[in-house]
Design an enzyme around this catalytic site. Structure first.
Site, PDB file in Angstrom:
ATOM      1  N   LYS A   1      -8.702 -15.560  42.965  1.00 36.75           N
ATOM      2  CA  LYS A   1      -9.004 -15.407  41.539  1.00 36.75           C
ATOM      3  C   LYS A   1     -10.040 -14.307  41.297  1.00 36.75           C
ATOM      4  CE  LYS A   1      -6.034 -18.382  40.124  1.00 36.75           C
ATOM      5  NZ  LYS A   1      -4.853 -17.942  39.363  1.00 36.75           N
TER       6      LYS A   1
ATOM      7  N   SER B   1      -9.463 -17.683  36.646  1.00 34.93           N
ATOM      8  CA  SER B   1     -10.090 -19.002  36.768  1.00 34.93           C
ATOM      9  C   SER B   1     -11.573 -18.849  36.485  1.00 34.93           C
ATOM     10  CB  SER B   1      -9.877 -19.543  38.185  1.00 34.93           C
ATOM     11  OG  SER B   1     -10.696 -20.665  38.437  1.00 34.93           O
TER      12      SER B   1
ATOM     13  N   TYR C   1      -8.442 -19.947  47.238  1.00 35.76           N
ATOM     14  CA  TYR C   1      -8.151 -19.938  45.799  1.00 35.76           C
ATOM     15  C   TYR C   1      -9.219 -19.144  45.056  1.00 35.76           C
ATOM     16  CZ  TYR C   1      -7.043 -21.696  41.122  1.00 35.76           C
ATOM     17  OH  TYR C   1      -6.701 -21.783  39.798  1.00 35.76           O
TER      18      TYR C   1
END
Length: 296
Positions: A161, A143, A157
């Site tokens: 990543k 990401s 999250y």
């Protein structure tokens, strides 16, 4: 690495970026195994590829289950004879919330899919790539958050990543030259990531209603998954480690580097002899000494 004619396996390939990558690989001439927790979605993508004259199979896949990943690999090899590209794309995001309010189930779910799924894919596919001795590639979906873009309310999250890029960086240093590694680093994309909570297993907190408003925002404001997928395939062909997709993200990466450089100037400026603490050089020296002893 050229993708025309190769066998490829895409996790989370039934929706969003995974679906777009599977279709892009098919257009480029690859034979594609689409793995997804939602078998019906995977079957729809495989059917679309076959309608275009390509080769494709759909497989039920849970990347949190090692046996399921192994079955996925077996199915891909059985269908195509060989597989040379693994796309570790499956990913989830817990509902937006401050880190202090995240639960153990939130952590276990996000990391089991986003990081554990990548690792299980690597453990299953990479030994076969090594044994085959043919050009092969691993594409992991990270990401823009991997590059220093903090997602306020999406701390788990973001952390997962970062872990993906760290895992991938080590992986490329460990693999033989015929196996490449890339990390796809997209920003806001019109995808189904916002619906991940609806597929959350009971053992890790159970499903919850996704925010339709978040979905509308992502799909209205985000880059198309198709554009991201074309950049992903181009990056695999070029063999690049980092495949960013959103131009603005470089500003965050530059800011992170400025912070790093400033911190080193303040606390650890360069001086003659500082390499004595360089673990890379220390290990290289030890390996060289061991090699010399073995050949003596």
């Amino acid at each position: 690495m050229e993708v025309n004619g190769i066998g490829a396996a895409v996790t989370g390939g039934g929706n969003g970026i995974g679906r777009a990558i599977a279709l892009a690989l098919g257009r480029a001439g690859a034979k594609v195994a689409i793995g997804d927790l939602e078998l019906g979605a995977a079957e729809a993508v495989a059917a679309e590829l076959r309608e275009r004259g390509g080769e494709a199979i759909a497989v039920s896949l849970d990347v949190t289950d090692e046996a399921s990943v192994s079955d996925f690999a077996d199915a891909a090899w059985a269908a195509f004879g060989s597989v040379q590209l693994l796309v570790n794309n499956a990913g989830v995001m817990s509902p937006v919330s401050p880190l202090a309010d995240m639960t153990e189930d939130d952590y276990a779910w996000v990391f089991s899919v986003n990081v554990g799924g990548v690792l299980r894919g690597v453990r299953t596919f990479v030994p076969r790539f090594v044994q085959a001795g043919e050009p092969a590639h691993v594409l992991n979906t990270g990401s823009e958050h991997s590059l220093g873009v903090p997602h306020v309310g999406g701390g788990l999250y973001t952390a997962s990543k970062h872990a993906v890029i760290g895992l991938s960086d080590v992986l490329r240093a460990e693999l033989p030259a015929h196996i490449g590694v890339s990390v796809l680093c997209p920003g806001l994309v019109g995808s189904t990531l916002w619906k991940a909570s609806e597929r959350r297993p009971d053992a890790l907190g159970g499903p919850s209603q996704a925010s339709e408003m978040a979905g509308e925002f992502m799909n209205h404001m985000g880059m198309s998954a198709e554009e991201v997928a074309e950049k992903a395939v181009a990056g695999v062909r070029r063999g690049d480690f980092l495949i960013p997709t959103h131009a603005h993200s470089v500003k965050f990466a530059a800011k992170r580097w400025q912070e790093i450089e400033s911190a080193f100037q303040a606390y650890a400026p360069h001086y003659d002899g500082d390499e004595k603490f360089d673990l890379t050089q220390i290990m290289a020296g030890q390996l060289h000494a061991q090699s010399q002893e073995s050949s003596a």
